[in-house]
Design a protein around this motif. Structure first.
Motif, short mmCIF file in Angstrom:
data_model
loop_
_atom_site.label_atom_id
_atom_site.label_comp_id
_atom_site.label_asym_id
_atom_site.label_seq_id
_atom_site.Cartn_x
_atom_site.Cartn_y
_atom_site.Cartn_z
N GLU A 146 -22.46 -52.00 -15.44
CA GLU A 146 -21.34 -52.78 -15.96
C GLU A 146 -21.47 -52.93 -17.47
N HIS B 124 -19.62 -51.12 -19.62
CA HIS B 124 -18.45 -50.46 -20.18
C HIS B 124 -18.70 -48.96 -20.35
N LYS C 40 -18.22 -45.02 -20.02
CA LYS C 40 -17.01 -44.22 -20.11
C LYS C 40 -16.93 -43.26 -18.94
N LEU D 82 -9.89 -49.30 -16.09
CA LEU D 82 -10.33 -48.69 -17.34
C LEU D 82 -9.44 -49.15 -18.50
N ASN D 83 -10.02 -49.12 -19.70
CA ASN D 83 -9.22 -49.39 -20.89
C ASN D 83 -8.67 -48.07 -21.44
N LYS E 108 -13.04 -46.46 -20.65
CA LYS E 108 -14.27 -47.21 -20.41
C LYS E 108 -14.00 -48.26 -19.33
N VAL E 109 -15.02 -48.51 -18.51
CA VAL E 109 -14.87 -49.41 -17.38
C VAL E 109 -14.72 -50.85 -17.85
N ILE E 110 -13.65 -51.48 -17.41
CA ILE E 110 -13.45 -52.91 -17.66
C ILE E 110 -14.05 -53.72 -16.52
N ALA E 111 -13.73 -53.30 -15.30
CA ALA E 111 -14.21 -54.03 -14.12
C ALA E 111 -14.02 -53.15 -12.89
N HIS F 81 -6.62 -57.88 -15.63
CA HIS F 81 -7.72 -57.35 -16.44
C HIS F 81 -7.21 -56.54 -17.63
N ALA G 103 -5.80 -53.72 -17.67
CA ALA G 103 -6.24 -52.34 -17.49
C ALA G 103 -5.17 -51.36 -17.96
N SER G 104 -5.61 -50.27 -18.54
CA SER G 104 -4.70 -49.21 -18.97
C SER G 104 -4.53 -48.15 -17.90
#
Length: 232
Positions: free
Chosen positions: A106, A108, A110, A138-139, A143-146, A172, A174-175
């Protein structure tokens, strides 16, 4: 170790007792059987805790993932010297290990390919007896947000709520999303239901401008990627 066959662990040389070995030489020097023996605590009149642990591991093909699938009743019924308390200790310890994997990564990290996703979810979902459905958020830089567990079901499947998934993504910021669930059967191929929910979520994601980049199906030893197969 042959000379110790009929001795209790307390009668072994000090350096060969698992607890003392851990303290004196470090935890990395212990075998899987010795670590399990510490959990068991004691064996029976016929065998030491280490011998009993070796027997359990042998029955699991010396694979901790296989052992992780054993229930309390499996352990109680299968081994003389393993009562409810010892079985619970083993099962609880392996579950802690699984949860440790759950919180790992966790940072973040990629996501660049399906293998990155399987590396996150296979340790979490690979050895479960039931299906779970998760989403990876992901953003814009991938990259992992959650990561969130959306639902849990039986052997045959889970119930997926599209609104719940999109709400989680919006909350979150998220993108994009990646879907993931497991197949306890070991068959990594997607079902018709898997493909239908993938299509439904992909369409909903496009409307909300939160694209679904992939849907990964994992087993204990393999994974399937919709994106890799050109199915999303």
């Amino acid at each position: 170790m042959e000379s110790y066959q009929h001795l209790s662990i307390k009668e072994w040389a000090l350096e060969d007792r698992p607890r003392e070995k851990l303290l004196n030489k470090g935890i990395a020097t212990l075998s899987d059987a010795e670590l399990i023996a510490i959990l068991i605590g004691s064996g029976s009149a016929k065998e030491s805790a280490v011998d009993l642990a070796r027997k359990i591991l042998k029955d699991c093909r010396n694979n901790l993932n296989v052992l992780g699938k054993k229930s309390v009743n499996d352990l109680k019924a299968g081994y003389h010297g393993i009562g409810e308390a010892k079985a619970i200790t083993i099962v609880a310890s392996l579950e802690l290990g699984r949860r440790r994997k759950l919180t790992a990564g966790e940072d973040h990290s990629k996501i660049t390919c399906s293998k990155d996703v399987s590396a996150i979810f296979q340790p979490i979902l690979g050895d479960l007896h039931h299906e779970e459905f998760w989403i990876l958020m992901l953003n814009r830089s991938n990259k992992v947000i959650a990561k969130n567990k959306i639902s849990q079901g039986g052997l045959a499947g889970t119930v997926i709520d599209v609104r719940l998934i999109l709400k989680s993504a919006i909350d979150h910021l998220a993108s994009s999303l990646i879907l993931c669930h497991n197949h306890p059967s070991g068959n990594v191929q997607p079902s018709d239901a898997d493909s239908k929910i993938t299509k439904k979520l992909s369409e909903a994601g496009r409307i909300m401008d939160i694209p679904v980049l992939d849907h990964i199906i994992v087993t204990d030893s393999d994974y399937f990627s919709y994106a890799d197969e050109g199915m999303i």
